[in-house]
Design a protein around this motif. Structure first.
Motif, PDB file in Angstrom:
ATOM      1  N   GLY A   1      18.947  58.589 -10.372  1.00 15.12           N
ATOM      2  CA  GLY A   1      19.985  59.009  -9.437  1.00 15.12           C
ATOM      3  C   GLY A   1      19.742  58.495  -8.026  1.00 15.12           C
ATOM      4  N   TRP A   2      18.513  58.615  -7.535  1.00  9.74           N
ATOM      5  CA  TRP A   2      18.209  58.129  -6.187  1.00  9.74           C
ATOM      6  C   TRP A   2      18.351  56.614  -6.108  1.00  9.74           C
ATOM      7  CZ3 TRP A   2      18.879  61.278  -2.525  1.00  9.74           C
ATOM      8  CH2 TRP A   2      18.408  62.594  -2.538  1.00  9.74           C
ATOM      9  N   SER A   3      17.996  55.909  -7.161  1.00  7.81           N
ATOM     10  CA  SER A   3      18.165  54.451  -7.181  1.00  7.81           C
ATOM     11  C   SER A   3      19.639  54.082  -7.058  1.00  7.81           C
ATOM     12  CB  SER A   3      17.576  53.854  -8.465  1.00  7.81           C
ATOM     13  OG  SER A   3      16.175  54.034  -8.492  1.00  7.81           O
ATOM     14  N   ALA A   4      20.498  54.794  -7.780  1.00  9.74           N
ATOM     15  CA  ALA A   4      21.946  54.550  -7.696  1.00  9.74           C
ATOM     16  C   ALA A   4      22.472  54.883  -6.299  1.00  9.74           C
ATOM     17  CB  ALA A   4      22.679  55.365  -8.759  1.00  9.74           C
ATOM     18  N   ILE A   5      21.963  55.942  -5.694  1.00 12.41           N
ATOM     19  CA  ILE A   5      22.383  56.328  -4.345  1.00 12.41           C
ATOM     20  C   ILE A   5      22.007  55.249  -3.336  1.00 12.41           C
ATOM     21  CG2 ILE A   5      21.818  57.956  -2.472  1.00 12.41           C
ATOM     22  CD1 ILE A   5      21.899  60.155  -4.721  1.00 12.41           C
ATOM     23  N   LEU A   6      20.791  54.706  -3.427  1.00 14.69           N
ATOM     24  CA  LEU A   6      20.396  53.654  -2.497  1.00 14.69           C
ATOM     25  C   LEU A   6      21.249  52.396  -2.694  1.00 14.69           C
ATOM     26  CD1 LEU A   6      16.510  53.994  -2.327  1.00 14.69           C
ATOM     27  CD2 LEU A   6      18.218  54.773  -0.671  1.00 14.69           C
ATOM     28  N   ALA A   7      21.595  52.074  -3.920  1.00 14.56           N
ATOM     29  CA  ALA A   7      22.477  50.931  -4.172  1.00 14.56           C
ATOM     30  C   ALA A   7      23.860  51.178  -3.564  1.00 14.56           C
ATOM     31  CB  ALA A   7      22.595  50.673  -5.677  1.00 14.56           C
ATOM     32  N   ALA A   8      24.371  52.399  -3.693  1.00 19.56           N
ATOM     33  CA  ALA A   8      25.667  52.742  -3.106  1.00 19.56           C
ATOM     34  C   ALA A   8      25.611  52.710  -1.579  1.00 19.56           C
ATOM     35  CB  ALA A   8      26.131  54.114  -3.609  1.00 19.56           C
ATOM     36  N   LEU A   9      24.472  53.099  -1.004  1.00 20.73           N
ATOM     37  CA  LEU A   9      24.302  53.030   0.443  1.00 20.73           C
ATOM     38  C   LEU A   9      24.373  51.582   0.911  1.00 20.73           C
ATOM     39  CD1 LEU A   9      23.552  54.149   3.245  1.00 20.73           C
ATOM     40  CD2 LEU A   9      21.150  54.081   2.517  1.00 20.73           C
ATOM     41  N   ASP A  10      23.708  50.698   0.202  1.00 24.66           N
ATOM     42  CA  ASP A  10      23.735  49.277   0.543  1.00 24.66           C
ATOM     43  C   ASP A  10      25.166  48.767   0.549  1.00 24.66           C
ATOM     44  OD1 ASP A  10      22.679  46.793   1.226  1.00 24.66           O
ATOM     45  OD2 ASP A  10      22.057  46.309  -0.802  1.00 24.66           O
ATOM     46  N   THR A  11      25.940  49.139  -0.469  1.00 20.94           N
ATOM     47  CA  THR A  11      27.347  48.730  -0.552  1.00 20.94           C
ATOM     48  C   THR A  11      28.171  49.353   0.575  1.00 20.94           C
ATOM     49  OG1 THR A  11      27.183  48.493  -2.946  1.00 20.94           O
ATOM     50  CG2 THR A  11      29.390  48.777  -2.039  1.00 20.94           C
TER      51      THR A  11
END
Length: 141
Positions: A128-138
């Motif tokens: 979940g945190w990995s997906a959140i960081l990817a979404a933050l980058d976007t």
């Protein structure tokens, strides 16, 4: 509760100040606190000060999942530490530390989450945190 710990890192293509501010801005949180596919954040409330609280409601389909916590440390552009209260992390001492380091023209974010009831919960949070960081980058692109 055990002392299980997980850590994820990601390079974000945005200045450290912008990445730091995103974590304390309710509108930005609504754009990137998305740990899974087809999720939304209908509400995010933030009292961005040490001792202040936040609440983020994540929605998957018709199910709302409230998450909340208390800011323990806010060191501008360097570090944020907060408690993590969620339906999937039921212990009161679960804590997240975000560290922001300059990296070229961007920022290296290191997220450390401590204290999980079991390894499965830790591993689910890591995804979940990995997906959140990817979404933050976007969201910051």
């Amino acid at each position: 509760m055990t002392e299980l710990t997980m850590q994820v890192e990601r390079s974000i293509a945005a200045p450290r100040e912008a990445v730091f501010r995103a974590w304390l801005d309710p509108e930005m949180l609504r754009r990137f606190m998305l740990p899974g596919q087809d999720m939304t954040v209908p509400r995010a409330d933030v009292d961005a000060r040490e001792g202040g609280r936040f609440e983020i409601v994540m929605r998957a389909g018709d199910k709302d999942m409230p998450h909340a916590g208390t800011y323990r440390e806010i060191s501008p552009h360097e570090r944020i530490v907060f408690t993590w209260e969620s339906p999937y992390s039921t212990e009161t001492d679960s804590e997240v530390t975000l560290e922001f380091a300059p990296e070229g023209d961007g920022t290296r974010v290191t997220l450390t989450h401590v204290r999980f009831p079991d390894a499965e919960m830790r591993d689910n949070h890591k995804a979940g945190w990995s997906a959140i960081l990817a979404a933050l980058d976007t969201a910051l692109a």
